[in-house]
Design a protein around this motif. Structure first.
Motif, PDB file in Angstrom:
ATOM      1  N   SER A 238     -13.459   5.996  44.815  1.00  0.00           N
ATOM      2  CA  SER A 238     -12.141   6.285  44.271  1.00  0.00           C
ATOM      3  C   SER A 238     -11.231   6.631  45.433  1.00  0.00           C
ATOM      4  CB  SER A 238     -12.193   7.464  43.302  1.00  0.00           C
ATOM      5  OG  SER A 238     -13.045   7.191  42.218  1.00  0.00           O
ATOM      6  N   SER A 269      -8.369   6.836  41.763  1.00  0.00           N
ATOM      7  CA  SER A 269      -8.349   5.534  41.104  1.00  0.00           C
ATOM      8  C   SER A 269      -9.448   4.662  41.706  1.00  0.00           C
ATOM      9  CB  SER A 269      -6.993   4.860  41.301  1.00  0.00           C
ATOM     10  OG  SER A 269      -6.748   4.642  42.682  1.00  0.00           O
ATOM     11  N   ASN A 270      -9.920   3.705  40.920  1.00  0.00           N
ATOM     12  CA  ASN A 270     -10.958   2.805  41.424  1.00  0.00           C
ATOM     13  C   ASN A 270     -10.473   2.119  42.691  1.00  0.00           C
ATOM     14  OD1 ASN A 270     -12.696   3.388  39.331  1.00  0.00           O
ATOM     15  ND2 ASN A 270     -11.879   1.767  38.021  1.00  0.00           N
TER      16      ASN A 270
END
Length: 349
Positions: A238, A269-270
């Motif tokens: 992430s 976030s990815n």
């Protein structure tokens, strides 16, 4: 003869009057029990103040470090001010960062901690039988806590769902940090602890250590043009921007983010390996969440793959593996925040 008798009588009366006046004067200068107690208390307060030991002023209204906590499921919890008539003597603490601060300040009276989640190494002493378990960071043992009859319960975001239930047991104070303003809410939690337990001098002495440490890390950060903060979790990554949980690496330490195009989230976030190569930061920070929660981490094998090996961070030996328990579980404390800065300095100097 009558004149002589009258003179003697007058002299006797004057003697009696003088004796009575002397007695009254002595009585007026003799302090009452109440006056003696008040004088002793005043003298004690003056001596304590002179020695820098003046206690906190109660009753005291304590405000949460964050007024509203937003859950990942879209829910929110509002936290209230708490009025204390006297200094709490039996303390229950969920948040490891606040436990860290209480420990650093030498606060006594801690009776329960979240022992069912892995305690950070520097707080291992709280794993002893001297301190009772109040459950894990996400699953409080409500009945056990009630049996302890605490005077206060300190919580952070992971316990927000149990706020109302915990309030039925004892006054609850939210001492967690804010994702949008991490550093200032951390300092607010330190100030809260210092005021509640009369440890202002100790807090000031400890926070002074941050001045030189931050100056040094900012100077170091200025030697790099770009950086990226990531978190490793069971083979996946992430990414974190400057307005995230770990944004203080950019905002406070002074490292320049390679991009701000990252979704703000408590877990980031990815962020695939290809994206890291595309942005190609000079410094890559990696927080090992898997290790933090007690899992088996393959971070070295997963991170040093063929894609990451093409990055400048890898080529220049600037992939910084940050201690998972320290960064993921125990941040927000005096000792842990200083240890974070020292870790970054040690890895990059």
């Amino acid at each position: 003869m009558r004149k002589t008798n009258l003179l003697i009588a007058l002299l006797a009366a004057m003697v009696l009057m003088l004796a009575a006046c002397g007695s009254n004067d002595e009585a007026s200068t003799e302090p009452t029990k109440k006056e003696s107690t008040e004088t002793a208390e005043a003298e004690g307060q003056e001596e304590a103040a002179a020695a820098g030991e003046e206690g906190p002023a109660y009753p005291m209204t304590v405000s949460p470090t964050v007024a509203v906590s937003e859950g990942r499921d879209g829910s929110s919890t509002s936290f209230e001010d708490v009025e204390f008539e006297s200094m709490p003597e039996k303390i229950v603490v969920f948040d490891y960062g606040f436990l860290d601060t209480l420990d650093a300040l030498g606060v006594e009276g801690i009776v329960g901690v979240a022992k069912d989640t892995s305690l950070p190494a520097h707080l291992e002493k709280y794993a002893s039988d001297e301190y009772k378990s109040i459950g894990s960071l996400k699953e409080p043992l409500l009945e056990d806590i009630a049996e302890m009859a605490p005077d206060v319960i300190f919580i952070s975001g992971r316990q927000s769902a149990f706020y109302e239930e915990l309030k039925e047991i004892a006054p609850v104070v939210f001492v967690g940090t804010s994702q949008d303003d991490y550093w200032n809410t951390f300092l607010s939690s330190v100030d809260l602890a210092a005021k509640m337990f009369g440890k202002e001098a100790e807090a000031e002495e400890y926070t002074a250590k941050f001045d030189s440490a931050l100056e040094e890390v900012k100077a170091l950060a200025g030697t790099y043009e770009t950086s990226l903060v990531t978190m490793y979790n069971e083979g996946k990554l992430s990414g974190f921007a400057s307005n995230s949980n770990f944004g203080y690496i950019y905002n406070i330490y002074g490292f320049k983010p390679v991009t701000e195009d990252i979704e703000s989230s408590s877990h980031g976030s990815n962020f695939g390996f290809e994206a890291i190569l595309e942005f190609n930061p000079q410094v890559l920070f990696v927080i090992d969440r898997t290790a933090a929660i007690g899992g088996e981490s393959n971070i070295d094998a997963d991170m040093e793959n063929d894609i990451i090996k093409k990055t400048d961070a890898y080529k220049n030996g600037k992939i910084v593996y940050l201690d998972g328990p320290l960064w993921y579980l125990s941040g927000g404390g005096l000792q842990s925040e200083l240890a974070k800065i020292e870790e970054v300095l040690a890895e990059l100097k």
